[in-house]
Design a protein around this motif. Structure first.
Motif, PDB file in Angstrom:
ATOM      1  N   LEU A  83       3.666   2.037   4.781  1.00  0.00           N
ATOM      2  CA  LEU A  83       4.955   1.894   3.884  1.00  0.00           C
ATOM      3  C   LEU A  83       5.361   0.702   3.604  1.00  0.00           C
ATOM      4  O   LEU A  83       6.033   0.267   2.575  1.00  0.00           O
ATOM      5  N   CYS A  84       5.643   0.033   4.795  1.00  0.00           N
ATOM      6  CA  CYS A  84       6.156  -1.315   4.955  1.00  0.00           C
ATOM      7  C   CYS A  84       5.241  -2.430   4.015  1.00  0.00           C
ATOM      8  O   CYS A  84       5.995  -3.325   3.517  1.00  0.00           O
ATOM      9  N   ALA A  85       4.089  -2.291   4.130  1.00  0.00           N
ATOM     10  CA  ALA A  85       3.376  -3.138   3.123  1.00  0.00           C
ATOM     11  C   ALA A  85       3.744  -3.154   1.792  1.00  0.00           C
ATOM     12  O   ALA A  85       3.787  -3.985   1.055  1.00  0.00           O
ATOM     13  N   GLY A  86       3.755  -1.956   1.292  1.00  0.00           N
ATOM     14  CA  GLY A  86       3.907  -1.564  -0.149  1.00  0.00           C
ATOM     15  C   GLY A  86       5.504  -1.901  -0.385  1.00  0.00           C
ATOM     16  O   GLY A  86       5.774  -2.799  -1.446  1.00  0.00           O
ATOM     17  N   ALA A  87       6.543  -1.742   0.699  1.00  0.00           N
ATOM     18  CA  ALA A  87       7.951  -2.225   0.224  1.00  0.00           C
ATOM     19  C   ALA A  87       7.895  -3.693   0.495  1.00  0.00           C
ATOM     20  O   ALA A  87       8.822  -4.564  -0.384  1.00  0.00           O
TER      21      ALA A  87
ATOM     22  N   MET B  98      -1.437  -7.445   4.126  1.00  0.00           N
ATOM     23  CA  MET B  98      -0.860  -6.266   4.548  1.00  0.00           C
ATOM     24  C   MET B  98      -1.582  -4.982   4.332  1.00  0.00           C
ATOM     25  O   MET B  98      -1.848  -4.193   5.111  1.00  0.00           O
ATOM     26  N   TRP B  99      -1.778  -4.757   2.947  1.00  0.00           N
ATOM     27  CA  TRP B  99      -2.370  -3.779   2.399  1.00  0.00           C
ATOM     28  C   TRP B  99      -3.851  -3.321   2.832  1.00  0.00           C
ATOM     29  O   TRP B  99      -4.173  -2.392   3.355  1.00  0.00           O
ATOM     30  N   PRO B 100      -4.627  -4.494   2.632  1.00  0.00           N
ATOM     31  CA  PRO B 100      -5.989  -4.053   2.883  1.00  0.00           C
ATOM     32  C   PRO B 100      -6.150  -4.388   4.555  1.00  0.00           C
ATOM     33  O   PRO B 100      -7.256  -3.675   4.901  1.00  0.00           O
ATOM     34  N   GLY B 101      -5.481  -5.109   4.984  1.00  0.00           N
ATOM     35  CA  GLY B 101      -5.388  -5.338   6.434  1.00  0.00           C
ATOM     36  C   GLY B 101      -5.198  -3.927   7.178  1.00  0.00           C
ATOM     37  O   GLY B 101      -5.872  -3.551   8.070  1.00  0.00           O
TER      38      GLY B 101
ATOM     39  N   LEU C 241      -2.685   7.205   3.186  1.00  0.00           N
ATOM     40  CA  LEU C 241      -2.209   6.022   3.436  1.00  0.00           C
ATOM     41  C   LEU C 241      -1.993   5.220   2.225  1.00  0.00           C
ATOM     42  O   LEU C 241      -0.821   4.585   2.127  1.00  0.00           O
ATOM     43  N   ALA C 242      -2.905   5.285   1.102  1.00  0.00           N
ATOM     44  CA  ALA C 242      -2.521   4.827  -0.062  1.00  0.00           C
ATOM     45  C   ALA C 242      -1.446   5.550  -0.789  1.00  0.00           C
ATOM     46  O   ALA C 242      -0.438   4.422  -1.408  1.00  0.00           O
ATOM     47  N   LEU C 243      -0.954   6.677  -0.422  1.00  0.00           N
ATOM     48  CA  LEU C 243       0.326   7.276  -0.991  1.00  0.00           C
ATOM     49  C   LEU C 243       1.414   6.678  -0.308  1.00  0.00           C
ATOM     50  O   LEU C 243       2.659   6.644  -0.867  1.00  0.00           O
ATOM     51  N   LEU C 244       1.245   6.558   1.001  1.00  0.00           N
ATOM     52  CA  LEU C 244       2.344   5.702   1.770  1.00  0.00           C
ATOM     53  C   LEU C 244       2.710   4.439   1.103  1.00  0.00           C
ATOM     54  O   LEU C 244       3.763   4.213   1.097  1.00  0.00           O
ATOM     55  N   GLY C 245       1.603   3.798   0.820  1.00  0.00           N
ATOM     56  CA  GLY C 245       1.681   2.366   0.332  1.00  0.00           C
ATOM     57  C   GLY C 245       2.398   2.469  -1.174  1.00  0.00           C
ATOM     58  O   GLY C 245       3.602   1.586  -1.315  1.00  0.00           O
TER      59      GLY C 245
END
Length: 212
Positions: free
Chosen positions: A31-35, A128-131, A151-155
């Motif tokens: 979530l935080c990576a996407g934000a 962040m995302w791939p990690g 997890l992708a949905l959260l991103g």
């Protein structure tokens, strides 16, 4: 990501993953990576034009364009060297650098320094995302496609939340100042740092949730 993911027979149901504190923390990380990613990239061009009072062409080149270039470069390097990295430490370092970049953009009086740190945020968020996905695969090798989909949905949710949070902060906490609102964007990478600290152990060991 690791190649030795579980076969269909060994997949862990999502309901069991939800019983694990570490998986909840992985969801927060995504979530935080996407934000963190969209918070800066969404507002960089408008911020350069209205907050730093430079031309749109210059702002787009030095801000969003360089952000994208550095993000792409960071992900290429992560793809090459990612397997050799301690993912928990790497994510923590880049999350701290990302928070510092947000804060620097918010407080800098020099427009070109502010734009430089807008761009540098690109390399900070690149892992962040791939990690986080790779970290989840290490921790929960039986998670399978359903885990990565969640997890992708959260991103993606974070990609919506980040820009909204910055605009909300700018309008309601900073008297309409987008520059001040961007400073509040540091909230998300800092939450990532806290979440990483809460994940048990310095070396992540996979959790066999099938037998729990």
């Amino acid at each position: 990501m690791p190649e030795n993911l579980a076969s269909d027979e060994e997949r862990t149901p999502i309901s069991k993953l939800f019983t694990k504190k570490s998986f909840i923390l992985m969801m927060i990380l995504m979530l935080c990576a996407g934000a963190s990613e969209l918070g800066m990239s969404q507002w960089a061009s408008y911020f350069a034009e209205t907050g730093l009072h430079i031309t749109k062409q210059t702002g787009d080149i030095l801000g969003p364009c360089m952000f994208a270039v550095l993000m792409g470069l960071g992900r290429v390097l992560f793809g090459i060297f990612g397997e050799k990295l301690n993912l928990k430490i790497t994510l923590g370092i880049f999350a701290v650098l990302c928070a510092l970049s947000y804060i620097t953009v918010s407080v800098s009086e020099n427009p070109y320094i502010a734009l430089a740190f807008c761009a540098l945020t690109g390399i900070c968020i690149s892992v962040m995302w791939p990690g986080t996905l790779s970290l989840s695969a290490q921790k929960f090798p039986g998670g399978g496609n359903s885990m990565f989909g969640l997890l992708a949905l959260l991103g993606d949710l974070g990609c919506t939340l980040g820009p909204w949070f910055i605009s909300f902060a700018a309008l309601n906490l900073c008297d309409g100042s987008l520059k001040g609102g961007i400073g509040f964007g540091a909230f998300f990478p800092l939450i990532m740092v806290i979440s990483l600290l809460l994940i048990r152990g310095n070396k992540l060991k996979s959790e066999n949730v099938l037998t729990n």
